[in-house]
Design a protein around this motif. Structure first.
Motif, PDB file in Angstrom:
ATOM      1  N   VAL A 279       0.841  -1.205   0.000  1.00 12.96           N
ATOM      2  CA  VAL A 279       0.000   0.000   0.000  1.00 12.96           C
ATOM      3  C   VAL A 279       0.874   1.251   0.000  1.00 12.96           C
ATOM      4  CG1 VAL A 279      -1.679   1.347   1.329  1.00 12.96           C
ATOM      5  CG2 VAL A 279      -1.976  -1.127   1.088  1.00 12.96           C
ATOM      6  N   LEU A 280       1.955   1.246   0.794  1.00 14.12           N
ATOM      7  CA  LEU A 280       2.883   2.381   0.811  1.00 14.12           C
ATOM      8  C   LEU A 280       3.509   2.586  -0.567  1.00 14.12           C
ATOM      9  CD1 LEU A 280       4.772   2.112   4.216  1.00 14.12           C
ATOM     10  CD2 LEU A 280       3.496   4.099   3.377  1.00 14.12           C
ATOM     11  N   ALA A 281       3.861   1.513  -1.221  1.00 16.08           N
ATOM     12  CA  ALA A 281       4.433   1.620  -2.569  1.00 16.08           C
ATOM     13  C   ALA A 281       3.422   2.225  -3.534  1.00 16.08           C
ATOM     14  CB  ALA A 281       4.882   0.243  -3.059  1.00 16.08           C
ATOM     15  N   ALA A 282       2.176   1.758  -3.456  1.00 17.71           N
ATOM     16  CA  ALA A 282       1.123   2.292  -4.319  1.00 17.71           C
ATOM     17  C   ALA A 282       0.864   3.767  -4.011  1.00 17.71           C
ATOM     18  CB  ALA A 282      -0.157   1.481  -4.147  1.00 17.71           C
ATOM     19  N   ALA A 283       0.903   4.115  -2.714  1.00 20.63           N
ATOM     20  CA  ALA A 283       0.705   5.510  -2.313  1.00 20.63           C
ATOM     21  C   ALA A 283       1.790   6.399  -2.897  1.00 20.63           C
ATOM     22  CB  ALA A 283       0.690   5.618  -0.791  1.00 20.63           C
ATOM     23  N   SER A 284       3.037   5.919  -2.847  1.00 16.91           N
ATOM     24  CA  SER A 284       4.154   6.712  -3.370  1.00 16.91           C
ATOM     25  C   SER A 284       4.045   6.925  -4.869  1.00 16.91           C
ATOM     26  CB  SER A 284       5.486   6.031  -3.029  1.00 16.91           C
ATOM     27  OG  SER A 284       5.671   4.858  -3.807  1.00 16.91           O
TER      28      SER A 284
END
Length: 372
Positions: A279-284
């Protein structure tokens, strides 16, 4: 063939086949239409949108004025000071300990819920009736949705038996359960002075659901955006009974009357760090970070003016409870099947009887006559 005709001929192939009937979120589209009618001079009583009628907490506004000059990108997971204050707030209000390392702050919990589904390979169990965005989000994310029908007999809540039956048909699947608590629809408990029914789950109910989720390895996406507006001021969360499998979604859109500030968060258990990392990767790769001034302002307010904010919440709950009780008694004169709210987020007073357009039109005509 000219350029316009060429692209019209190709247009049907631009969208994914499963999104060719996609439309704007119905509640947002409805609210925009109502605003247009109101601006044209029409008198419209808007029961169709879950937006707070109050101004934002003064301490939030003062802090935002101080931090409005901050324009830098912040960490994708959110400002460290804000994440600490959110953790402290939940410890104070709910009595359970979360972890700053497992908290993501984003531009609304809605975005984080979508990204959680988008990076997953899950089947989503969705109790219905439900908020209008859950199913379209899941479809955009490319995940399958399995509706779990509820009714007024169950106060629109899912039960362990409903959950067990659904899971039995999903062998060898990764299963998400969207649990809206508090949520709509809601139901007044006749003969009581406390609006504490409907889809506000009790500790006992959550414990029983948590046991089923644990035995079946279900991941719960617990949408608790309205928790702070429950009229009693006492919120029960499934995190208290199934912390290892629950992702908690919340934010400040409803309780702080700051929907346009776009500041929400999600807390992932330590058992789901792989999902959190995705999710953090997608957010970035999408929104980068939540707005900097809002993050700084809310962090400062929670740290320096917590008592003021809690008093604000108490006043909001008191007013909304009074409005709910008044509307319940008022509209009861029109429809004996009127169901009122149990928390401030449910002020779009749902009707058990309105399963068809004719019933809804009858109610509207009756209410209009009373308001003359």
């Amino acid at each position: 063939m000219n350029d316009v005709e060429h692209f019209r001929d190709k247009e049907k192939f631009i969208l994914r086949e499963d999104l060719r009937t996609a439309s704007t979120a119905s509640n947002l589209a409805f609210n925009e239409k109502i605003k247009d009618l109101q601006e044209s001079g029409r008198t419209i009583y808007n029961f169709g949108f879950g937006q707070s009628p109050f101004p934002a907490p003064p301490c939030f506004v003062r802090a935002l004025q101080q931090w409005s000059h901050r324009t830098e990108y912040l960490p994708v997971r959110g400002l460290a000071a804000l994440r600490r204050e959110i953790i402290n707030f939940h410890s104070s209000e709910d009595g359970f300990k979360l972890s700053t390392d497992h908290l993501i702050v984003g531009p609304g919990s809605k975005e984080l819920l979508y990204l959680t589904m988008a990076v997953s390979n899950a089947v989503v169990l969705l109790p219905t009736p439900a908020w209008t965005t859950y199913a379209p989000q899941a479809r955009m994310a490319g995940v399958k949705v399995v509706p779990l029908a509820t009714s007024s007999r169950q106060r629109y809540k899912i039960t362990p038996d409903i959950l067990k039956a659904a899971v039995n048909d999903l062998k060898d699947e990764t299963v998400f359960l969207i649990l809206t608590n508090p949520g709509n629809p809601s139901k007044y408990l006749p003969g009581t002075e406390i609006y504490d029914g409907g889809t506000c789950y009790t500790q006992q109910e959550l414990q029983a659901l948590g046991a089923v989720c644990k035995s079946s390895s279900i991941v719960v996406l617990s949408d608790e955006i309205y928790a702070r507006l429950k009229f009693t001021g006492r919120h029960a969360s499934i995190v208290q009974h199934y912390p290892q499998g629950t992702i908690l979604f919340s934010g400040f859109s409803k309780c702080a009357s700051a929907g346009g500030w776009r500041l929400g968060y999600a807390h992932y258990p330590a058992t789901l760090t792989t999902l959190q990392t995705a999710v953090l990767a997608a957010a970035s790769q999408t929104y980068s970070c939540a707005p900097a001034p809002m993050q700084h302002a809310v962090a400062q307010s929670l740290h320096e003016n917590l008592d003021e904010f809690k008093n604000y919440l108490h006043n909001c709950r008191t007013i909304l409870a009074a409005v709910s009780k008044f509307c319940y008694r008022y509209v009861w004169r029109v429809s004996a099947n009127f169901a009122t709210a149990v928390c401030g987020g449910c002020q779009q007073f749902l009707l058990q009887v309105c399963e068809g357009v004719s019933a809804l039109l009858q109610l509207c005509k009756g209410v209009s006559a009373l308001l003359q």
